[in-house]
Motif scaffolding. Structure first.
Motif, short mmCIF file in Angstrom:
data_model
loop_
_atom_site.label_atom_id
_atom_site.label_comp_id
_atom_site.label_asym_id
_atom_site.label_seq_id
_atom_site.Cartn_x
_atom_site.Cartn_y
_atom_site.Cartn_z
N GLN A 1 44.31 34.33 34.85
CA GLN A 1 43.20 34.63 35.74
C GLN A 1 43.03 33.45 36.68
OE1 GLN A 1 39.45 35.65 33.86
NE2 GLN A 1 38.78 36.72 35.71
N ALA A 2 43.36 33.70 37.92
CA ALA A 2 43.20 32.68 38.96
C ALA A 2 41.75 32.66 39.44
CB ALA A 2 44.15 32.98 40.12
N PRO A 3 41.31 31.55 39.99
CA PRO A 3 39.93 31.46 40.48
C PRO A 3 39.60 32.58 41.45
CG PRO A 3 40.96 29.31 40.50
CD PRO A 3 42.05 30.29 40.17
N GLY A 4 38.53 33.30 41.17
CA GLY A 4 38.08 34.36 42.05
C GLY A 4 38.88 35.64 41.98
N GLY B 1 48.21 40.73 33.73
CA GLY B 1 49.30 40.51 32.80
C GLY B 1 50.53 40.03 33.56
N VAL B 2 51.25 39.05 33.00
CA VAL B 2 52.42 38.52 33.69
C VAL B 2 53.71 38.68 32.90
CG1 VAL B 2 51.13 36.88 35.10
CG2 VAL B 2 51.99 36.17 32.85
N SER B 3 53.60 38.77 31.58
CA SER B 3 54.81 38.88 30.77
C SER B 3 54.44 39.44 29.41
CB SER B 3 55.47 37.51 30.60
OG SER B 3 56.63 37.61 29.80
N CYS B 4 55.40 40.12 28.79
CA CYS B 4 55.14 40.64 27.45
C CYS B 4 56.43 40.65 26.64
CB CYS B 4 54.51 42.02 27.49
SG CYS B 4 55.54 43.32 28.19
N GLU C 1 50.36 28.91 43.49
CA GLU C 1 49.77 30.21 43.17
C GLU C 1 49.82 30.54 41.69
OE1 GLU C 1 52.11 29.56 45.47
OE2 GLU C 1 53.62 31.16 45.57
N ASP C 2 50.46 29.69 40.90
CA ASP C 2 50.43 29.87 39.44
C ASP C 2 49.18 29.26 38.82
OD1 ASP C 2 53.96 29.15 39.39
OD2 ASP C 2 52.98 31.12 39.30
#
Length: 124
Positions: free
Chosen positions: A38-41, A46-49, A88-89
């Motif tokens: 969760q980036a600010p704002g 989900g990014v990986s599973c 951006e990460d």
């Protein structure tokens, strides 16, 4: 059920980190598990599973080639290796049990509560 992520920090762009998530209350071979951020704002995404069998892994397009998910069943710990970090990460990263991990996963979580996240900040 508890999921405690750690390993975040302040890193320069291009650097690497390895995040860990210690799981208790279920075993990693019972549920699929995923990493979220969760980036600010912004909303959590989900990014990986990784599947419950450990055979299948999936990544969202924006992290393919840079993120690697893995796990140690003996330690009941999930990992996320992040290479070539980009500004951006920057986000708080969480892990969670999800219903299914395949090419069409929607990262729907099993439990409603989120465990402790770990903050990753990437400077340019």
């Amino acid at each position: 059920v508890q999921l405690q992520a750690s390993g975040g920090g302040l890193v320069q762009a291009g650097g690497s980190l390895k995040l860990s998530c210690v799981v208790s209350g279920f075993t990693l071979d019972y549920y699929a598990t995923g990493w979220f951020r969760q980036a600010p704002g912004k909303e959590r995404e989900g990014v990986s599973c990784i599947s419950s069998s450990g055979v299948e892994t999936h990544y969202v397009e924006s992290v393919k080639g840079r993120f690697t998910i893995s796990r140690d069943d003996a330690k009941n710990t999930l990992y996320l290796r992040i290479n070539n970090l980009k500004p951006e990460d920057t986000a708080v990263y969480y892990c969670a049990a999800i219903h299914i991990c395949d090419s069409e996963t929607d990262f729907r979580t099993v439990y409603p509560d989120w465990g402790q996240g770990t903050e990753v900040t990437v400077s340019s």
